[in-house]
Design an enzyme around this catalytic site. Structure first.
Site, mmCIF file in Angstrom:
data_model
loop_
_atom_site.group_PDB
_atom_site.id
_atom_site.type_symbol
_atom_site.label_atom_id
_atom_site.label_comp_id
_atom_site.label_asym_id
_atom_site.label_seq_id
_atom_site.Cartn_x
_atom_site.Cartn_y
_atom_site.Cartn_z
ATOM 1 N N ASP A 270 0.737 -1.356 -0.050
ATOM 2 C CA ASP A 270 0.144 0.086 -0.027
ATOM 3 C C ASP A 270 0.499 1.335 0.091
ATOM 4 O O ASP A 270 2.037 0.823 0.353
ATOM 5 C CB ASP A 270 -0.959 0.098 0.876
ATOM 6 C CG ASP A 270 -2.225 0.929 0.783
ATOM 7 O OD1 ASP A 270 -3.243 0.692 1.736
ATOM 8 O OD2 ASP A 270 -2.172 1.665 0.158
HETATM 9 C C1 GLC Z 1 -4.451 3.943 -0.273
HETATM 10 C C2 GLC Z 1 -4.966 3.204 -0.202
HETATM 11 C C3 GLC Z 1 -5.443 2.137 -0.983
HETATM 12 C C4 GLC Z 1 -5.350 2.470 -2.281
HETATM 13 C C5 GLC Z 1 -3.932 2.828 -2.194
HETATM 14 C C6 GLC Z 1 -3.519 3.952 -3.961
HETATM 15 O O1 GLC Z 1 -4.096 4.602 0.795
HETATM 16 O O2 GLC Z 1 -5.141 2.619 1.437
HETATM 17 O O3 GLC Z 1 -6.614 1.582 -1.279
HETATM 18 O O4 GLC Z 1 -5.327 1.645 -2.928
HETATM 19 O O5 GLC Z 1 -3.744 4.209 -1.080
HETATM 20 O O6 GLC Z 1 -4.540 5.560 -3.704
#
Ligand code: GLC
Length: 740
Positions: A270
């Site tokens: 993430d």
């Molecule tokens: C965010 C989220 C994730 C998302 C990623 C890209 O913090 O936790 O679900 O896909 O970053 O935006």
């Protein structure tokens, strides 16, 4: 200069893909391999020099958050034409519930209990996103969520592993299509692996402590289903699971995902979740974070650069095997081949239908219609009969707000494309029905009662009031958890002021989570829960209010009476002292100085009892459905056999309607304690007035399997109860026995 021979290679089969991947891999330097493992953020509409240089140097495998098509095609051109090996990019974006045509939030879509609706919604989202050059979405989010304080419950598919698995896979089918190389197919990403929905206190990013048995029986099931459905990628969670951050958790990423499930896709971290392992206090610095992440099995790093900064040194120091790097890069290259990017990395918008076209709007409307849940309908105040009404008051801050109705996680949708409730009600009401409108409150959070007098006066001169309240879209979603989940601001007070008029009130609620409505239910006649219904929320709600269609949604998550009951969910354990009506006395009814042991010694709250306000699976419609004659095909079956369970369903009402028929099972005795009910099947059945049909399900003993205390997936012989009904508190049940 670059691998032109791949550019026109058609994908034949897995073997061809693998031989091309290996051929390409053999040409790559370590720095280029690490480049493939690195995802960087786009600049939003232009290409900064540092990004162009990194792409030319082969240091970038993916870019996220770039949706300007000219910029996307330029990024691809740089990668394909100006880097040494010409490897195209993955372009990632959070297309969570729509791109330009916004669907209901996923929790709302889950309330449809309709895999076709969910799959179609994902499909149009993919097609619209692909128009902008996006070839990878970070969805479905399949974290089991049993805590409505958690803001991300909005983007989840609810509390139940079976429903979440069925609908999560429907989203994957919609996104990925029959062939990833087809126009409009994009790679899916099941997230957040794993256990994120159990964040303590419902506070986002908080630690999650889940015993392995519960992890396997509940939280991992939707991810196993996604892997079995060939989901292309997974994303690691932000949280630490039992003390080990998911992005450095070898139990999850290697033991479960690779060794047990044989997942052959790739895992992306993430956003900066790798560097955050030092913030967790799990690693000392970025180099150690990179080592923990690559060792655990995170194939691609999102946003941070620990892989680019440290992996070469870690390989040189013998701490990371080059074979491990090659294995990770193979997974990433394989997806790029399967997406057809080597054949054609560029996007021509003329290859796609128009954004927000009528067909897409219709799909979004149907999704919103099927997502709305009729929680109560006292005095059958709904559907509104236009012929019998002279005027309707439409009141509330969310009645005419096309922005808030879109909900959380909307990066590319626009409020001006929405059709809100007020316009849609006016449209359907026609010229004969007077629509009296006022806001009552400026916003969901407004502290001022200035608008109350006008609201009361408007209600008094109308036959019925449609009151549209709820949460603003920012009040749910990532990092937006709430400790108190009442209607925000002074909305409860507005309800009470309008209830004083004695006029019928139809309450429409837009929210990203279950709210505590205990003080609301006896102040209004009907409650239609619309979640955040998306672009076409207005027309969908208007159709339901006027009976053009009947509500048919069912709750994918339990509604507590009070926040203090959380966590509260239907698939609870029986405990050694289960509650019952008899054993649970309300605190107000306890005589003074009652002896300590005089109260029911059972598992309940003195001031809230043990039942929710509305149970999982609950939802009314305009029909009048009855379940009778439940039967099982046999009284006992052997391991490996199936049993059929059926029931008669009757619509004795005057309206046609769809009912979501649900099948629940209880395993009475297990090697570990088992839930008092578990959803094992559901089906939408439409019946006209007076119609009767028999609805059957087939259960195989494998469907009854669970992880025992030794972490073995087993079905144990013994007694089982089975229910079929329109909610998790369905009364109609039967029993059968499984024997060895
Ligand atoms: C965010 C989220 C994730 C998302 C990623 C890209 O913090 O936790 O679900 O896909 O970053 O935006």
């Amino acid at each position: 200069m670059h691998s032109v021979k791949f550019l026109h290679q058609d994908i034949q089969d897995e073997q061809t893909v693998q031989s091309m991947v290996n051929e390409l891999l053999s040409q790559m330097g370590l720095d280029e391999k690490i480049g493939q493992m690195s995802q960087v953020c786009g600049a939003g509409g232009w290409v900064p020099d540092h990004l162009a240089d990194a792409i030319r140097a082969g240091q970038v495998g993916s870019v996220l958050n770039e949706v300007d098509l000219n910029t996307v095609n330029e990024l691809q051109r740089l990668a394909v034409e100006e880097s040494r090996l010409g490897i195209p990019l993955l372009l990632g974006r959070d297309v969570i519930h729509g791109f330009k045509t916004i669907l209901p939030i996923p929790l709302g879509q889950a309330a449809s209990w309709d895999a076709n609706v969910v799959s179609e919604g994902a499909r149009i989202s993919a097609v619209e996103a692909a128009t902008a050059g996006v070839n990878w979405t970070f969805a479905p989010m399949i974290d089991i969520s049993r805590d409505p304080r958690w803001g991300r419950i909005a983007e989840s598919l609810g509390e139940d592993p079976f429903l979440c698995s069925q609908l999560g896979n429907a989203m994957i089918r919609g996104f990925q299509g029959a062939d990833l190389a087809e126009n409009g197919s994009i790679a899916a990403c099941a997230k957040h692996f794993a256990g994120y929905g159990a964040a303590e206190g419902g506070r986002d990013y908080n630690t999650a402590n889940i015993p392995e048995n519960e992890l396997r029986n509940v939280y991992l099931r939707p991810f196993k289903a996604a892997v079995d459905a060939n989901c292309a990628t997974l994303m690691s969670a932000f949280c630490d699971l039992n003390g080990v951050p998911a992005s450095g958790n070898a139990f999850l990423m290697d033991q479960v995902l690779r060794k047990e499930w044989n997942f052959d896709g790739f895992v992306v971290s993430d956003w900066e979740s790798i560097v955050e392992m030092s913030v967790h206090g799990f690693t000392d610095d970025d180099e150690q974070a990179a080592l923990e992440a690559v060792t655990a099995g995170i194939d691609m790093e999102m946003a941070s650069s620990t892989y680019r900064d440290h992996l070469e040194n870690l390989v040189a120091a013998g701490k990371v095997d080059l074979e491990k790097i090659d294995q990770m890069v193979r997974r990433i290259l394989t997806l790029k081949f399967k997406l057809g990017l080597f054949r054609n990395p560029y996007t021509n918008p003329e290859d796609y239908p128009a954004l927000l076209n009528e067909s897409h709007r219709e799909i979004a409307k149907e999704a919103a219609v099927k997502s709305c849940v009729l929680l109560q309908n006292n005095n059958r105040v709904l559907p509104l009969n236009r012929a019998q009404l002279d005027s309707i008051a439409v009141i509330g801050p969310l009645a005419d707000d096309g922005y808030e109705q879109l909900g959380t996680w909307v990066f590319d949708g626009n409020a001006e494309d929405s059709i809100h409730c007020l316009d849609a009600i006016k449209q359907l009401a026609g010229d004969d029905l007077i629509i009296n409108h006022c806001k009552g409150l400026d916003s969901a959070r407004s502290p001022s009662h200035e608008g109350f007098a006008e609201a009361v006066e408007t209600a008094m001169r109308s036959d019925v009031t449609v009151l549209v309240l709820g949460e603003e879209s920012f009040m749910s979603g990532e990092a937006h958890s709430r400790a108190n989940i009442d209607l925000p601001g002074q909305q409860q007070q507005l309800i009470e002021a309008l209830a004083e008029t004695g006029k019928p009130i139809v309450l429409v609620i837009m929210a990203g989570r279950p709210l505590t409505l205990d003080r609301v239910v006896d102040k209004v006649d009907a409650i239609l829960y619309a979640w955040h219904p998306g672009t076409m929320g207005g027309p969908a709600i208007a159709d339901l209010l006027f009976g053009v269609q009947s509500p048919s949604g069912k709750l994918p998550v339990t509604f507590p009476k009070a926040v203090g009951q959380i966590p509260i969910y239907y698939a609870t354990k029986n405990t050694g002292r289960p509650p019952s009506e008899e054993s649970c006395i309300h605190m107000d009814d306890v005589p003074p100085r009652a002896a300590q042991t005089s109260l029911g010694m059972a598992s309940f709250h003195l001031d809230a009892g043990y039942k929710p306000l509305f149970p999982f699976g609950h939802g009314l419609n305009y029909g009048d459905f009855h379940y009778v004659k439940i039967t099982t095909s046999r009284s006992h079956i052997a391991l490996g056999e199936s049993i059929d369970i059926a029931v008669d369903l009757i619509n004795s009402g005057v309206h046609a309607a769809e009912e979501v028929v649900q099948l629940y099972v209880r395993d009475l005795v297990g090697n570990v304690t088992r839930p008092v009910k578990e959803l094992k099947g559901f089906r939408r059945i439409k019946l006209n007035p007076g119609q009767r049909t028999r609805v059957g399900f087939s259960l195989h003993t494998d469907d009854l399997a669970f992880y025992n205390r030794h972490m073995q997936l087993v079905t144990e012989p013994g007694q089982f109860h089975v229910w079929i009904g329109g909610s998790s508190d369905a009364p109609l049940w039967a029993e059968f026995e499984v024997h060895p």
